[in-house]
Write a protein that holds these residues in place. Structure first.
Motif, PDB file in Angstrom:
ATOM      1  N   ASP A 118       0.843  -1.193   0.000  1.00 56.56           N
ATOM      2  CA  ASP A 118       0.000   0.000   0.000  1.00 56.56           C
ATOM      3  C   ASP A 118       0.880   1.246   0.000  1.00 56.56           C
ATOM      4  OD1 ASP A 118      -2.519   1.555   0.610  1.00 56.56           O
ATOM      5  OD2 ASP A 118      -1.299   2.037   2.362  1.00 56.56           O
ATOM      6  N   GLY A 119       0.512   2.183  -0.860  1.00 50.30           N
ATOM      7  CA  GLY A 119       1.298   3.425  -0.958  1.00 50.30           C
ATOM      8  C   GLY A 119       2.524   3.227  -1.823  1.00 50.30           C
ATOM      9  N   SER A 120       2.456   2.255  -2.741  1.00 59.59           N
ATOM     10  CA  SER A 120       3.682   1.837  -3.440  1.00 59.59           C
ATOM     11  C   SER A 120       4.321   2.937  -4.279  1.00 59.59           C
ATOM     12  CB  SER A 120       3.422   0.591  -4.276  1.00 59.59           C
ATOM     13  OG  SER A 120       2.376   0.828  -5.177  1.00 59.59           O
ATOM     14  N   ASN A 122       5.106   5.593  -3.266  1.00 59.99           N
ATOM     15  CA  ASN A 122       6.018   6.292  -2.363  1.00 59.99           C
ATOM     16  C   ASN A 122       7.382   5.628  -2.220  1.00 59.99           C
ATOM     17  OD1 ASN A 122       4.539   8.522  -1.395  1.00 59.99           O
ATOM     18  ND2 ASN A 122       3.312   7.188  -0.102  1.00 59.99           N
ATOM     19  N   VAL A 129       5.659   2.679   3.457  1.00 63.29           N
ATOM     20  CA  VAL A 129       4.587   1.959   2.766  1.00 63.29           C
ATOM     21  C   VAL A 129       4.098   0.848   3.696  1.00 63.29           C
ATOM     22  CG1 VAL A 129       5.395   2.475   0.439  1.00 63.29           C
ATOM     23  CG2 VAL A 129       6.321   0.497   1.647  1.00 63.29           C
ATOM     24  N   SER A 247      -0.016   7.362   1.827  1.00 67.66           N
ATOM     25  CA  SER A 247      -0.002   5.903   1.953  1.00 67.66           C
ATOM     26  C   SER A 247      -0.905   5.618   3.155  1.00 67.66           C
ATOM     27  CB  SER A 247       1.442   5.410   2.040  1.00 67.66           C
ATOM     28  OG  SER A 247       1.781   4.885   3.258  1.00 67.66           O
ATOM     29  N   SER A 250       0.328   4.386   6.514  1.00 67.96           N
ATOM     30  CA  SER A 250       1.098   5.348   7.317  1.00 67.96           C
ATOM     31  C   SER A 250       0.194   6.423   7.898  1.00 67.96           C
ATOM     32  CB  SER A 250       2.180   6.008   6.470  1.00 67.96           C
ATOM     33  OG  SER A 250       2.827   5.051   5.686  1.00 67.96           O
ATOM     34  N   GLU A 280      -8.593  -2.621   1.600  1.00 69.69           N
ATOM     35  CA  GLU A 280      -8.097  -1.479   2.373  1.00 69.69           C
ATOM     36  C   GLU A 280      -9.084  -1.058   3.462  1.00 69.69           C
ATOM     37  OE1 GLU A 280      -5.272   0.703  -0.938  1.00 69.69           O
ATOM     38  OE2 GLU A 280      -7.411   0.852  -1.240  1.00 69.69           O
TER      39      GLU A 280
END
Ligand code: AHG
Ligand code: MN
Ligand code: MN
Length: 337
Positions: A118-120, A122, A129, A247, A250, A280
């Motif tokens: 998740d937040g890849s 970044n 992440v 993300s 986070s 999610e």
């Protein structure tokens, strides 16, 4: 700190509190723990080897896949398949559900849904992440391949959920419906140790987390809530603060510790919001509720939604309960034309 306890020991110790205690869930969590360590190792050297950047393919939702999205997806799948508790997985990075075909897997009770990374986007800029996971008991008969129905269950049926945050330190945070506990990875020991026992989110917080670049496209009620946060000062005299990493893991983790609200409303380009209900929103909603917070799509409790399809998206408002209630109130008072 609460003595020195490893995640493995903690899971076994808590097994007795778990309604379907049989040891299977402990073993399943061991798969997740192992895959998390492997992904963590890879992420930590992201700048050194050729593993950052996009692969050039898109997932079923039309998003560019990063090399580490696929790496994490493979490692989590492999770890889950290698033990005998999971009959299939659904992942943000897979078009369809994946059924494990070993006979032993088909006799397994659980399915796992996940956002492997998740937040890849970044990763390339060295920002935290995560991995999100959600575990259900199958509804189809044991001994047969899993069916779509096993994966399309409402969030309140989750038996466990959690996330791994690959941050300034790596942590695994999970719930089995008896509170939320967090474990910090000690790389010198190769072990997750209990560091955050019985995590609770404050009822009110000061942090609001939203991609304000989309402001003009937000529903009226959400715009008004943002203005409310900007114009009002909570009782102790310090104003609200805006924090958005981009993300979810986070942003959620910070708000869980400090108090706050995470919002991803509908926008013109994403009329159902951007975040995925199954991979999610449901797991984060379960964690939020177990920590004393709430999660809503603006009108309804997230975990009461009956999923219709695997990659379904939903607007998401999650965190400190009084803050979520406030944004719901603004949404109710400002229906869209
Ligand atoms: P993913 O990397 O799994 O596709 O998830 C990204 C999600 C979520 O983590 C984050 O909060 C949100 O997308 C950010 O979206 P915007 O860049 O549109 O704000
Ligand atoms: Mn994600
Ligand atoms: Mn992802």
């Amino acid at each position: 700190m609460s003595g020195l306890r490893t995640l493995g020991e903690f899971v076994v110790e808590k097994q007795a509190d778990f309604p379907h205690a049989s040891g299977d869930l402990s073993s399943l969590l061991a798969s997740i723990r192992l895959a998390a360590k492997i992904v963590n190792r890879e992420i930590n050297k992201a700048g050194l080897v050729d593993i950052t950047g996009a692969v050039g393919t898109e997932n079923v939702q039309g998003e560019a896949q990063q090399k580490l999205d696929l790496y994490a997806n493979e490692k989590f799948k492999a770890a889950l398949e290698a033990r005998d508790q999971v009959c299939g997985v659904a992942s943000e990075e897979e078009d369809e559900t994946v059924s494990f075909d070993r006979d032993k897997n088909q006799h397994a009770k659980y399915v796992v849904l996940m956002d492997p990374l998740d937040g890849s986007s970044n990763i390339d800029v060295n920002v935290s992440v995560g991995t999100i996971f959600s575990i259900y008991r199958r509804v189809s008969p044991v001994g047969t391949p899993p069916t779509l129905e096993d994966f399309l269950q409402p969030g309140h049926k989750q038996v466990a959920a959690g996330y791994v945050i690959y941050g300034s330190s790596t942590m695994l945070v999970y719930t089995t419906g008896a509170g939320v506990n967090g474990f910090t990875y000690d790389p010198s020991l190769g072990t997750f140790c209990l560091s955050h026992e019985n995590m609770m989110i404050p009822d009110v917080g000061k942090i609001y987390s939203i991609n304000e670049g989309n402001y003009i496209r937000f529903p009226k009620g959400v715009k008004k809530y943002i203005k409310y946060c900007q114009e009002n000062v909570p009782e102790d005299g310090r104003p609200y603060t805006s924090r958005y990493i981009g993300s979810l893991v986070s942003d959620f983790h910070r708000n869980l510790l400090k108090g706050g609200i995470y919002m991803y409303p509908s926008t013109q380009s994403h009329p159902d919001g951007k975040l995925r209900l199954l991979y999610e929103c449901n797991p984060m909603a379960f964690l939020a509720e177990q920590a004393g917070g709430t999660a809503s799509d603006g009108k309804r409790r997230i975990m009461d939604i009956d999923p219709k399809e695997l990659h379904e998206r939903v607007p998401f408002f999650c965190g400190s309960k009084e803050m979520v209630a406030k944004v719901e109130q603004f949404i109710a008072e400002n229906p869209e034309d």
